[in-house]
Write a protein that holds these residues in place. Structure first.
Motif, mmCIF file in Angstrom:
data_model
loop_
_atom_site.group_PDB
_atom_site.id
_atom_site.type_symbol
_atom_site.label_atom_id
_atom_site.label_comp_id
_atom_site.label_asym_id
_atom_site.label_seq_id
_atom_site.Cartn_x
_atom_site.Cartn_y
_atom_site.Cartn_z
ATOM 1 N N TYR A 222 5.703 46.590 -41.557
ATOM 2 C CA TYR A 222 5.377 46.587 -40.133
ATOM 3 C C TYR A 222 4.741 45.271 -39.693
ATOM 4 O O TYR A 222 4.822 44.912 -38.512
ATOM 5 N N PHE A 223 4.148 44.553 -40.632
ATOM 6 C CA PHE A 223 3.676 43.202 -40.337
ATOM 7 C C PHE A 223 4.867 42.318 -39.960
ATOM 8 O O PHE A 223 4.833 41.605 -38.942
ATOM 9 N N PHE A 224 5.930 42.391 -40.731
ATOM 10 C CA PHE A 224 7.140 41.621 -40.417
ATOM 11 C C PHE A 224 7.793 42.130 -39.133
ATOM 12 O O PHE A 224 8.302 41.342 -38.335
ATOM 13 N N LEU A 225 7.775 43.440 -38.937
ATOM 14 C CA LEU A 225 8.379 44.016 -37.731
ATOM 15 C C LEU A 225 7.641 43.556 -36.478
ATOM 16 O O LEU A 225 8.269 43.299 -35.444
ATOM 17 N N SER A 226 6.313 43.425 -36.564
ATOM 18 C CA SER A 226 5.557 42.945 -35.404
ATOM 19 C C SER A 226 5.949 41.509 -35.057
ATOM 20 O O SER A 226 6.045 41.147 -33.877
ATOM 21 N N HIS A 227 6.205 40.703 -36.066
ATOM 22 C CA HIS A 227 6.645 39.329 -35.815
ATOM 23 C C HIS A 227 8.074 39.302 -35.260
ATOM 24 O O HIS A 227 8.406 38.439 -34.441
ATOM 25 N N LEU A 228 8.907 40.240 -35.701
ATOM 26 C CA LEU A 228 10.259 40.342 -35.146
ATOM 27 C C LEU A 228 10.190 40.691 -33.662
ATOM 28 O O LEU A 228 10.934 40.124 -32.847
ATOM 29 N N SER A 229 9.305 41.605 -33.295
ATOM 30 C CA SER A 229 9.132 41.970 -31.884
ATOM 31 C C SER A 229 8.647 40.780 -31.065
ATOM 32 O O SER A 229 9.104 40.558 -29.937
ATOM 33 N N PHE A 230 7.725 40.004 -31.636
ATOM 34 C CA PHE A 230 7.236 38.818 -30.934
ATOM 35 C C PHE A 230 8.366 37.804 -30.733
ATOM 36 O O PHE A 230 8.496 37.205 -29.655
ATOM 37 N N LEU A 231 9.192 37.620 -31.759
ATOM 38 C CA LEU A 231 10.335 36.706 -31.649
ATOM 39 C C LEU A 231 11.311 37.181 -30.577
ATOM 40 O O LEU A 231 11.853 36.365 -29.823
ATOM 41 N N ASP A 232 11.550 38.488 -30.517
ATOM 42 C CA ASP A 232 12.461 39.025 -29.511
ATOM 43 C C ASP A 232 11.921 38.803 -28.099
ATOM 44 O O ASP A 232 12.687 38.524 -27.160
ATOM 45 N N LEU A 233 10.601 38.943 -27.937
ATOM 46 C CA LEU A 233 9.979 38.648 -26.641
ATOM 47 C C LEU A 233 10.210 37.187 -26.262
ATOM 48 O O LEU A 233 10.581 36.878 -25.125
ATOM 49 N N CYS A 234 9.991 36.301 -27.231
ATOM 50 C CA CYS A 234 10.159 34.866 -26.980
ATOM 51 C C CYS A 234 11.613 34.509 -26.701
ATOM 52 O O CYS A 234 11.916 33.754 -25.765
ATOM 53 N N PHE A 235 12.518 35.052 -27.512
ATOM 54 C CA PHE A 235 13.937 34.708 -27.400
ATOM 55 C C PHE A 235 14.487 35.082 -26.022
ATOM 56 O O PHE A 235 15.136 34.267 -25.349
ATOM 57 N N SER A 236 14.213 36.315 -25.601
ATOM 58 C CA SER A 236 14.724 36.753 -24.296
ATOM 59 C C SER A 236 14.067 35.975 -23.158
ATOM 60 O O SER A 236 14.708 35.701 -22.134
ATOM 61 N N SER A 237 12.801 35.569 -23.333
ATOM 62 C CA SER A 237 12.101 34.834 -22.281
ATOM 63 C C SER A 237 12.582 33.390 -22.150
ATOM 64 O O SER A 237 12.341 32.747 -21.125
ATOM 65 N N VAL A 238 13.255 32.876 -23.166
ATOM 66 C CA VAL A 238 13.815 31.524 -23.103
ATOM 67 C C VAL A 238 15.057 31.489 -22.215
ATOM 68 O O VAL A 238 15.306 30.494 -21.517
ATOM 69 N N THR A 239 15.842 32.563 -22.217
ATOM 70 C CA THR A 239 17.145 32.539 -21.533
ATOM 71 C C THR A 239 17.239 33.446 -20.304
ATOM 72 O O THR A 239 17.827 33.055 -19.292
ATOM 73 N N VAL A 240 16.681 34.652 -20.365
ATOM 74 C CA VAL A 240 16.907 35.625 -19.286
ATOM 75 C C VAL A 240 16.286 35.193 -17.951
ATOM 76 O O VAL A 240 16.945 35.337 -16.910
#
Length: 309
Positions: free
Chosen positions: A60-78
């Protein structure tokens, strides 16, 4: 004349998803709704993992970082996509375009490395359960996350500065909703052979390196699971891996097809970019919560505490 043409191209036009104003309004409503769901889903997952001590494990430590990356990734383009859907002039500066391409490369590359780390974590948990806490120590987990960020950043540093040296002549229309290197290369009047070689090489090295780690991990995982005599134990082991395999499939296939196939302005390029840039960040919180009893239980506990307050 050529030099004057080179100097005048300081901005690009992003054609986006549709030229029809009515369709653009519908797309704006759709993608605004999706973006809000991405924000809400990933933030909830981050908060639940942070708040519930039962989820303070490597997985879940890795999953929390995956969620943070997804927030960042979508915020770069959407957000830029949403802006262009309401704007008549769908313009982005050359600097803004390359900056967006840098963060797409950086965050996307980091996510690929992190997905391979998560596969290794599942391999350690299932194949070496008695040694798991020693193998996946908190120090190693932090180092693996930092290594993922570092390698993703390094990949972007190899590719984007080379693109900054390209000259762009008359053609400045990008048949896409975002700036990505495969869409920029055909617009350049410079020699792009070095850029294409570096992009292809880094994508193959990046992709196949992490792919083989995931393949090795899941080959060993499947072998171990099939040797489990208990049906319940086998089912539980498969369920912990199915979420991760789904996330890997969503991201990997579309991302590497996008960066390895020749740019032609095909609708497939838009579909692939939407797949890994919008659909995957939306789907990951659902995949990891709906298919995971621990997350659902933790979510109920967290909601219960919030209601008590």
């Amino acid at each position: 004349m050529a030099l004057r043409n080179h100097s005048t191209i300081t901005e690009f036009i992003l054609l986006g998803l549709s030229a029809d104003p009515k369709v653009q309004i519908l797309l704006f409503v759709l993608f605004m709704g999706i973006y809000l769901l991405i924000m809400m889903g990933n933030l909830i997952l981050l908060l639940v993992i942070r708040a519930d001590s039962h989820l303070h494990t490597p997985m879940y430590f890795f999953l929390s970082h995956l969620s943070f990356l997804d927030l960042c990734f979508s915020s770069v383009t959407v957000p830029k996509l949403l802006e262009n859907l309401l704007s008549k002039e769908k313009i982005i500066s050359k600097e803004g375009c390359l900056t967006q391409a840098f963060f797409v490369f950086d965050i996307g590359g980091t996510e690929v490395f992190l997905l391979s780390v998560m596969a290794y974590d599942r391999y350690a948990a299932i194949c070496y359960p008695l040694l798991y806490s020693q193998v996946m120590s908190s120090q190693l987990c932090v180092r693996l996350v930092w290594a993922s960020w570092g390698l993703g950043f390094l990949d972007a540093v190899f590719n984007i500065p080379l693109a900054m040296n390209l000259n762009f002549c008359e053609n400045h229309i990008i048949s896409h909703y975002t700036c990505e290197l495969p869409s920029l290369f055909p617009l350049s009047c410079s020699d792009i052979s070095t850029n294409v070689t570096v992009l292809t090489g880094s994508t193959l090295l990046h992709g196949f390196g992490t792919f083989f780690l995931i393949l090795f991990s899941y080959t060993r995982i499947v072998s171990t699971i099939l040797s489990i005599s208990s049906t319940t134990g086998r089912s539980k082991a498969f369920s912990t891996c199915s979420s991760h395999l789904t996330a890997v499939s969503f991201f990997y296939v579309s991302a590497f097809l996008r960066y390895l196939m020749p740019t032609s302005g095909s609708p497939l390029e838009l579909i692939f970019s939407i797949q890994y840039g919008v659909v995957t960040p939306l789907a990951n919180p659902l995949i990891y919560s709906l298919k995971n009893k621990e997350v659902k239980t933790a979510l109920r506990r967290t909601l219960g505490k919030c209601l008590q307050w």
